[in-house]
Design a protein around this motif. Structure first.
Motif, PDB file in Angstrom:
ATOM      1  N   TYR A   1       0.525  -1.360   0.244  1.00 62.18           N
ATOM      2  CA  TYR A   1      -0.384   0.199   0.169  1.00 62.18           C
ATOM      3  C   TYR A   1       0.563   0.941  -0.037  1.00 62.18           C
ATOM      4  CZ  TYR A   1      -4.213  -3.078   0.304  1.00 62.18           C
ATOM      5  OH  TYR A   1      -5.230  -4.130   0.862  1.00 62.18           O
ATOM      6  N   PHE A   2       1.880   1.008   0.427  1.00 64.21           N
ATOM      7  CA  PHE A   2       2.129   2.338   0.691  1.00 64.21           C
ATOM      8  C   PHE A   2       4.079   2.628  -0.270  1.00 64.21           C
ATOM      9  CE2 PHE A   2       0.373   4.342   3.491  1.00 64.21           C
ATOM     10  CZ  PHE A   2      -0.439   3.671   3.769  1.00 64.21           C
ATOM     11  N   GLY A   3       3.973   1.327  -0.815  1.00 65.51           N
ATOM     12  CA  GLY A   3       5.445   1.079  -1.650  1.00 65.51           C
ATOM     13  C   GLY A   3       6.353   1.448  -0.990  1.00 65.51           C
ATOM     14  N   ASP A   4       7.994   1.910  -0.631  1.00 64.66           N
ATOM     15  CA  ASP A   4       9.454   2.221  -0.618  1.00 64.66           C
ATOM     16  C   ASP A   4       8.580   3.110   0.976  1.00 64.66           C
ATOM     17  OD1 ASP A   4      11.328   2.351  -3.056  1.00 64.66           O
ATOM     18  OD2 ASP A   4      10.582   0.340  -1.328  1.00 64.66           O
ATOM     19  N   GLU A   5       7.752   3.711   0.926  1.00 62.89           N
ATOM     20  CA  GLU A   5       7.478   4.957   2.414  1.00 62.89           C
ATOM     21  C   GLU A   5       7.240   4.796   3.851  1.00 62.89           C
ATOM     22  OE1 GLU A   5       4.353   7.986  -1.570  1.00 62.89           O
ATOM     23  OE2 GLU A   5       4.504   7.373   1.454  1.00 62.89           O
ATOM     24  N   ASP A   6       7.734   5.329   4.216  1.00 58.40           N
ATOM     25  CA  ASP A   6       7.519   4.879   5.521  1.00 58.40           C
ATOM     26  C   ASP A   6       6.221   4.755   5.600  1.00 58.40           C
ATOM     27  OD1 ASP A   6       8.553   6.049   8.673  1.00 58.40           O
ATOM     28  OD2 ASP A   6       7.566   4.118   7.873  1.00 58.40           O
ATOM     29  N   PRO A   7       5.374   3.594   6.341  1.00 61.04           N
ATOM     30  CA  PRO A   7       4.399   3.795   6.719  1.00 61.04           C
ATOM     31  C   PRO A   7       3.685   4.510   7.757  1.00 61.04           C
ATOM     32  CG  PRO A   7       4.629   1.192   6.573  1.00 61.04           C
ATOM     33  CD  PRO A   7       5.651   2.576   6.545  1.00 61.04           C
ATOM     34  N   MET A   8       4.483   4.589   9.431  1.00 61.46           N
ATOM     35  CA  MET A   8       4.350   5.034  10.376  1.00 61.46           C
ATOM     36  C   MET A   8       3.739   5.876  10.113  1.00 61.46           C
ATOM     37  SD  MET A   8       4.883   2.489  11.806  1.00 61.46           S
ATOM     38  CE  MET A   8       5.130   3.225  14.547  1.00 61.46           C
ATOM     39  N   GLY A   9       2.583   6.244  11.437  1.00 53.24           N
ATOM     40  CA  GLY A   9       2.016   7.703  11.074  1.00 53.24           C
ATOM     41  C   GLY A   9       0.466   7.478   9.904  1.00 53.24           C
ATOM     42  N   LYS A  10       1.130   6.960   9.133  1.00 52.94           N
ATOM     43  CA  LYS A  10      -0.083   7.323   7.700  1.00 52.94           C
ATOM     44  C   LYS A  10      -1.621   6.535   8.525  1.00 52.94           C
ATOM     45  CE  LYS A  10       2.999   8.294   3.865  1.00 52.94           C
ATOM     46  NZ  LYS A  10       3.953   7.546   4.932  1.00 52.94           N
ATOM     47  N   THR A  11      -2.661   6.213   6.993  1.00 56.50           N
ATOM     48  CA  THR A  11      -3.360   5.647   7.566  1.00 56.50           C
ATOM     49  C   THR A  11      -4.229   4.339   6.354  1.00 56.50           C
ATOM     50  OG1 THR A  11      -4.919   7.242   6.438  1.00 56.50           O
ATOM     51  CG2 THR A  11      -4.515   7.624   9.299  1.00 56.50           C
TER      52      THR A  11
ATOM     53  N   GLY B   1     -12.146  -1.496   5.489  1.00 51.24           N
ATOM     54  CA  GLY B   1     -13.946  -2.073   5.458  1.00 51.24           C
ATOM     55  C   GLY B   1     -14.632  -0.303   4.584  1.00 51.24           C
ATOM     56  N   GLU B   2     -16.153   0.024   5.101  1.00 49.80           N
ATOM     57  CA  GLU B   2     -16.222   0.831   4.140  1.00 49.80           C
ATOM     58  C   GLU B   2     -15.842   2.175   4.519  1.00 49.80           C
ATOM     59  OE1 GLU B   2     -21.001   1.000   2.958  1.00 49.80           O
ATOM     60  OE2 GLU B   2     -20.227  -0.933   3.731  1.00 49.80           O
ATOM     61  N   SER B   3     -15.962   2.197   5.571  1.00 53.28           N
ATOM     62  CA  SER B   3     -15.111   3.905   6.079  1.00 53.28           C
ATOM     63  C   SER B   3     -14.410   3.677   6.774  1.00 53.28           C
ATOM     64  CB  SER B   3     -16.590   4.580   6.719  1.00 53.28           C
ATOM     65  OG  SER B   3     -17.254   3.283   6.731  1.00 53.28           O
ATOM     66  N   THR B   4     -13.936   3.216   7.649  1.00 55.47           N
ATOM     67  CA  THR B   4     -13.006   3.588   8.926  1.00 55.47           C
ATOM     68  C   THR B   4     -11.680   3.663   8.422  1.00 55.47           C
ATOM     69  OG1 THR B   4     -14.669   1.571  10.154  1.00 55.47           O
ATOM     70  CG2 THR B   4     -13.219   2.917  11.437  1.00 55.47           C
ATOM     71  N   ILE B   5     -10.868   5.126   9.394  1.00 51.93           N
ATOM     72  CA  ILE B   5      -9.815   5.042   8.841  1.00 51.93           C
ATOM     73  C   ILE B   5      -9.102   4.560  10.449  1.00 51.93           C
ATOM     74  CG2 ILE B   5      -8.074   7.061   8.791  1.00 51.93           C
ATOM     75  CD1 ILE B   5     -10.534   6.584   6.659  1.00 51.93           C
ATOM     76  N   PHE B   6      -7.853   3.529   9.661  1.00 50.19           N
ATOM     77  CA  PHE B   6      -7.485   3.356  10.958  1.00 50.19           C
ATOM     78  C   PHE B   6      -5.603   3.637  11.215  1.00 50.19           C
ATOM     79  CE2 PHE B   6      -9.421  -0.084  12.635  1.00 50.19           C
ATOM     80  CZ  PHE B   6     -10.342  -0.573  12.235  1.00 50.19           C
ATOM     81  N   LYS B   7      -5.539   4.215  12.043  1.00 46.72           N
ATOM     82  CA  LYS B   7      -3.550   4.709  11.398  1.00 46.72           C
ATOM     83  C   LYS B   7      -2.696   3.700  12.729  1.00 46.72           C
ATOM     84  CE  LYS B   7      -1.409   7.196  15.343  1.00 46.72           C
ATOM     85  NZ  LYS B   7      -0.870   8.449  15.697  1.00 46.72           N
ATOM     86  N   ILE B   8      -1.930   3.693  11.434  1.00 44.31           N
ATOM     87  CA  ILE B   8      -0.926   2.589  11.275  1.00 44.31           C
ATOM     88  C   ILE B   8       0.095   3.171  12.586  1.00 44.31           C
ATOM     89  CG2 ILE B   8       1.258   1.771  10.149  1.00 44.31           C
ATOM     90  CD1 ILE B   8      -0.762   2.445   8.011  1.00 44.31           C
ATOM     91  N   THR B   9       0.479   2.124  13.677  1.00 40.18           N
ATOM     92  CA  THR B   9       1.159   2.497  14.273  1.00 40.18           C
ATOM     93  C   THR B   9       1.901   1.300  14.857  1.00 40.18           C
ATOM     94  OG1 THR B   9      -0.568   1.161  15.907  1.00 40.18           O
ATOM     95  CG2 THR B   9      -0.869   3.654  16.341  1.00 40.18           C
TER      96      THR B   9
END
Lengths: 887, 109
Positions: A235-245, A249-257
């Motif tokens: 989903y993020f390629g080579d970028e650091d996913p930390m802190g992104k979302t 599901g249909e609508s819920t946003i999750f923070k990557i911890t």
């Protein structure tokens, strides 16, 4: 003047005796005594004694004047050198036998090593966790009327916290709730099948290291997620996913911890995303503020793990906990006439010995019995290889007899000869061992491909491995070398050199016995392989009760805008698909065969009391489910649009009807049951079909009419033109259900993946059966060619007297045929016993037919005939004149 | 006889044996050394030298008579072999050769 007899101090004399051997002692003692006497006269007794002792002490440096030790040391080394020379000489003199021996042994060792590697890998699951010794999974069992009705790997949400509260032995608990959903990051959208909601304690209890993020609090807050490296890259390629979302599901946003390292292959539990448990709590919050995912005692979808204090006995814990549980739940147990048990499973047992419902990765479960079985086979193969060596060595005894005779005449003792032959055995084993290891290293890739395992070469750096190798080397040399050494060294040199020696008697019986053993083992292996293959075939071709050919399944949409429009949209979608002439039938359902059913609830007959509720599985269907799958009805009818009363109707399978106490399916029609809290009429009973593999018994299933159910859309294709159908289905799907990734599979592949492990086992088994037989044949080849050689003279004479080639061949092979017969007689009962036990694993098993035994026996017969006759025919065809001249 | 060089003590013992024909054994050699050279040597050192010399082939031995004086044990008598004699002669010649080259002292041996 008579001098009194003086005795020197005894200690001194004793010391001298210790230092010097007999000859020297006499000389030295005499000298010292003389001086002693002189000293008595000159200096007095006391000084004489003292000085004697001193002299004795000083003599200790002369220890090396003694003759023996020096020569012995020199002997050992030169002895070993001489024997090695002798061994190499005998090897090059008989290249054929040496090669046969070495290849047999090397193959045997390689096979043994492969199997042991495989076994040790299977046994290594989950060992990487630091808390491995004290981690347990909570098993969920439901008993009704004393009978075990449900045995599940997933327990209820309440039991974890309850155990921690009430039992001091529990240090921590963690629940894992598996589910799948669509995950989105902008345009990148996939359905993820390995999402797990877990308690924050999970990461602390288990050793799944985080590359970034804090193990302590990564999963504490709701709507947070820890992702694996694979998911991050997706989903993020080579970028650091930390802190992104991520949107799940249909609508819920999750923070990557957190970013977790890839889970090792040998783990019973694997994940792509870990979602915080609090998220689930928020989703299941009830009006009174509590969350069902914390308080429910009846919802069993939660893999629960506990960490116990070190040294706690799990059985003792189970006993204690049962009492505690009864205090809390006893009332409900009695009211509804059931009992729930939560025994503990050590996590080390899960991979090989657990086959419950709702395992984390059911397709990857191993088979503990098969693994133990394979270990036995490994040693069998090695044994066969060593037996080969013994046979070949003793068979060749006639040739070595003259060598032995000469050596003995030149002064070799029996002990010397034994050491010589043991050295030979040692060197042979050493060379074979080296070759064997080389074979393993070179062939490990091929082995992995064949058996779909994940072995690596790390064993090379394991000190235990090398220790094992050394042990095998010494044990093997002893085992394989001792008998021939004794036999060969026992020859009487006089009779040998005179030529009177008849090699016939040397170990004939033992050799025959060993050959019989090898054959019996080969027959056993062949028959077992055949039976395994038959059973697998049987399961594959079993009439499953439904049709899984030419069936394509599409994953239903999770994301849909207008919930109320779903049913009609779905029906339009299906109708459009049906216009394609290649699509015969279509249906939707909550489940497809081959997919484990998690949806359960209670059912009972309407007139029964509350305590008679039973658990039943649910598959939500639409009007065309049974038709599409070609499932027959045993009684009654399918749901139909024309029946307005069908909202109050239910269809059950035969197993359900039986378990509810009906005499036969017809008797159940129009009867009422309490189901989903309401009375429903049974309008139809379908014939039992195998929802899961043929290994499992058929469970009771209810098929409520659930048009909203959209997990799977099944399409029955008429014909094999998959390509054009596929394109159109995908296009239509994306039209009707935008925003949903298109996923599909073919039902036959999907269903048969349950047998993957069984196929793997069958492949491994066949491979090693082949190995063993090959090694046995090598030995047989050596034996028979030697045999033919020995009887060259006899054959020559017979030919001269008019015997045909055929009759000679018959004569030579007769001996072996009898042995094959005997080995069959021994092997058959063994095969029957072992395979019966294995087949009992399966709910649907084949009977062991007599044909299997006959085929195995015949195969061994043919193979041995070919091996034996190859050499004997050559000998029989040879010129009799040359044969008789042979000396 | 290349390489067979005797130690100082061994040479001494060998000479002693040569000078005690028919009666050379450990005790007599020890006494002789005390008398001639004034050295107190331990019997075990003498044993060591004697047996080594025998192993090297410069002495040969035989058992003599037993006597009560020796606690009933027989006596091992040593003689110098021709090899041993040769070795002593060579050593002696070598010494004399070198002595001749020493300028201040002009001994006639």
């Amino acid at each position: 003047m008579k001098s009194p007899v003086h005795k020197p101090p005894r200690l001194g004399v004793y010391l001298l005796r210790l230092i010097y051997d007999e000859e020297l002692f006499n000389d030295v003692y005499g000298d010292l005594y003389e001086i002693f006497i002189d000293r008595i006269e000159e200096k007095g007794k006391f000084l004489a004694n003292v000085l004697f002792l001193i002299d004795a002490l000083l003599s200790t440096r002369n220890y090396n004047l003694n003759k023996r030790p020096k020569t012995m040391n020199a002997d050992l080394i030169s002895m070993f050198k001489a024997y090695t020379k002798g061994t190499l000489r005998s090897f090059s003199k008989n290249k054929v036998y040496t090669i046969l021996n070495i290849s047999g042994l090397a193959l045997g060792i390689a096979a043994c090593l492969f199997i042991l590697q495989y076994v040790s890998y299977e046994r290594s699951y989950d060992r990487f966790h630091a808390n491995y010794e004290n981690l347990y999974r909570v098993r969920y069992q439901i008993f009704r009327g004393g009978e075990l009705k449900i045995d599940c790997a997933a327990a209820v949400p309440r039991v974890g916290p309850f155990m921690e509260e009430k039992m001091p032995e529990v240090k921590a608990f963690a629940r894992v709730y598996p589910y799948s959903d669509v995950v989105t990051n902008g345009d990148i959208k996939f359905r993820e099948n390995s999402i797990h909601m877990t308690d924050p304690s999970f990461l602390k209890m288990f050793s799944f290291p985080l590359i970034s993020g804090n193990v302590e609090d990564a999963l504490t807050d709701p709507n947070t997620v820890v992702i694996s490296e694979k998911v991050a890259r997706k989903y993020f390629g080579d970028e650091d996913p930390m802190g992104k979302t991520l949107k799940i599901g249909e609508s819920t946003i999750f923070k990557i911890t957190g970013l977790a390292a890839e889970v090792p292959e040998n783990s019973h539990f694997k994940f792509d995303l870990l979602v915080s448990y609090e998220t689930l709590n928020n989703q299941t919050r009830q009006d009174d503020g509590t969350a069902a995912s914390e308080t429910a005692w009846g919802w069993y979808d939660f893999n629960t793990y506990v960490l116990l204090e070190p040294g706690v006995d799990p059985l003792e814990f189970d006993r204690k906990f049962k009492e505690v549980l009864w205090e809390e739940r006893g009332e409900d147990f009695e009211k509804f006439n059931f009992e729930a048990c939560f025994p503990l499973q050590p996590i080390g047992d899960i991979h090989l010995y657990s086959n419950l419902l709702q395992e984390s990765l059911p397709d990857e479960q191993g088979d503990g019995k098969a693994v133990s079985f394979l270990t036995i086979i490994a040693f069998f193969i090695l044994l066969i290889a060593w037996i080969n060596y013994i046979n070949l060595s003793t068979a060749r005894s006639a040739e070595r007899a003259s060598e032995v005779g000469v050596r003995k005449t030149l002064g070799a003792t029996r002990k010397n000869l034994i050491y010589q032959f043991l050295t030979e055995s040692f060197i042979l084993n050493l060379i074979s061992l080296i070759f064997g290891i080389v074979i393993v290293i070179a062939g490990i890739g091929y082995f992995n491909k064949l058996t779909q395992s994940h072995l690596d070469l790390s064993f090379v750096s394991d000190p235990y491995f090398w220790l094992g190798i050394v042990i095998i080397l010494f044990v093997g040399s002893l085992i394989s070398g001792l008998y021939p050494a004794f036999v060969l060294s026992s020859f009487n040199p006089v009779s040998v050199l005179k030529g009177k020696f008849s090699s016939k008697q040397a170990g004939q019986f033992l050799r025959r016995a060993l050959v019989v053993f090898q054959f019996a083992a080969s027959v056993t292996l062949i028959a077992s392989t055949l039976i395994v293959y038959q059973q697998l075939n049987h399961m594959r071709n079993l009439d499953l009760g439904f049709d899984l050919t030419e069936t394509m399944v599409v994953k239903g949409p999770d994301i849909f805008s207008e919930d109320s429009l779903f049913v009609s949209t779905k029906e339009t979608f299906i109708n459009e698909l049906l216009e394609n002439h290649l699509i015969d039938k279509a249906t939707t359902g909550s489940n497809v065969p081959g997919d484990e059913i998690f949806w359960t609830n209670g059912i009972k007959r309407v007139n029964e009391s509350e305590d008679k509720f039973q658990t039943i599985y649910n598959v939500g269907v639409d009007y065309s489910y049974f038709d599409t799958y070609d499932i027959d009805f045993a009684a009654g009818r399918n749901y139909g649009r024309e029946f307005k009363t069908d909202t109050g109707a239910v269809i059950l399978n035969e197993a359900a009807v039986k378990s509810l106490g009906f005499e036969n399916p017809t008797a159940a029609i129009d009867q009422k049951v309490t189901f989903w809290g309401r009375p429903k009429t049974i309008v139809g009973v379908v014939k039992d079909y195998h929802q899961m593999s043929a290994k499992a018994t058929i469970a009771p299933i209810a098929f409520p009419l659930a048009l909203r159910s959209s997990s799977f859309i099944t399409l029955k294709l008429s014909g094999n033109d998959f390509q054009s159908v596929f394109a159109e289905v995908q296009k239509t799907y994306e039209e009707f259900f935008p925003g949903n990734p298109f996923e599909y599979f073919f039902l036959d592949d999907f269903f048969n993946r349950q047998y993957r492990n069984d196929y793997k086992f069958s492949r491994v088994f066949t491979l090693f059966a082949g190995f063993a037989i090959f090694v046995a044949c090598l030995g047989l080849f050596g034996l028979s060619s030697f045999n033919a050689l020995k009887r060259t003279k006899e054959i020559g004479v017979r030919k001269v007297l008019g015997a045909s080639i055929l009759s000679i061949v018959r004569l030579l092979t007769k001996e072996f045929l009898i042995l094959v017969l005997i080995s069959n007689i021994i092997a058959w009962p063994v095969i029957y016993l072992i395979m019966n036990t294995w087949l009992d694993n399966f709910a649907e098993r084949i009977p062991i037919g007599i044909t299997t035994f006959i085929i195995a026996g015949v195969i061994v017969l043919i193979v041995s005939l070919v091996t034996v006759s190859y050499k004997t025919v050559a000998t029989a065809k040879s010129n009799p004149v040359k044969a008789i001249r042979y000396e | 006889m290349k390489g067979d060089y005797l130690g100082e003590f061994e040479e001494l013992v060998l000479l002693m044996v040569a000078s005690l024909p028919e009666n050379a054994y450990a005790v007599s050699v020890k006494k002789e050394i005390k008398q001639v050279a004034g050295r107190n040597v331990n019997i075990s050192a003498v044993h060591s030298a004697l047996y080594r010399l025998e192993q090297k082939g410069f002495l040969s031995s035989h058992l003599g008579g037993a006597s009560a004086r020796r606690g009933g044990k027989s006596k091992r008598l040593f003689e110098v072999t021709s090899a041993g004699m040769e070795l002593l002669r060579i050593a002696k010649d070598l010494r004399e050769q070198i002595w001749k080259n020493i300028p201040q002292l002009s001994f006639v041996s």
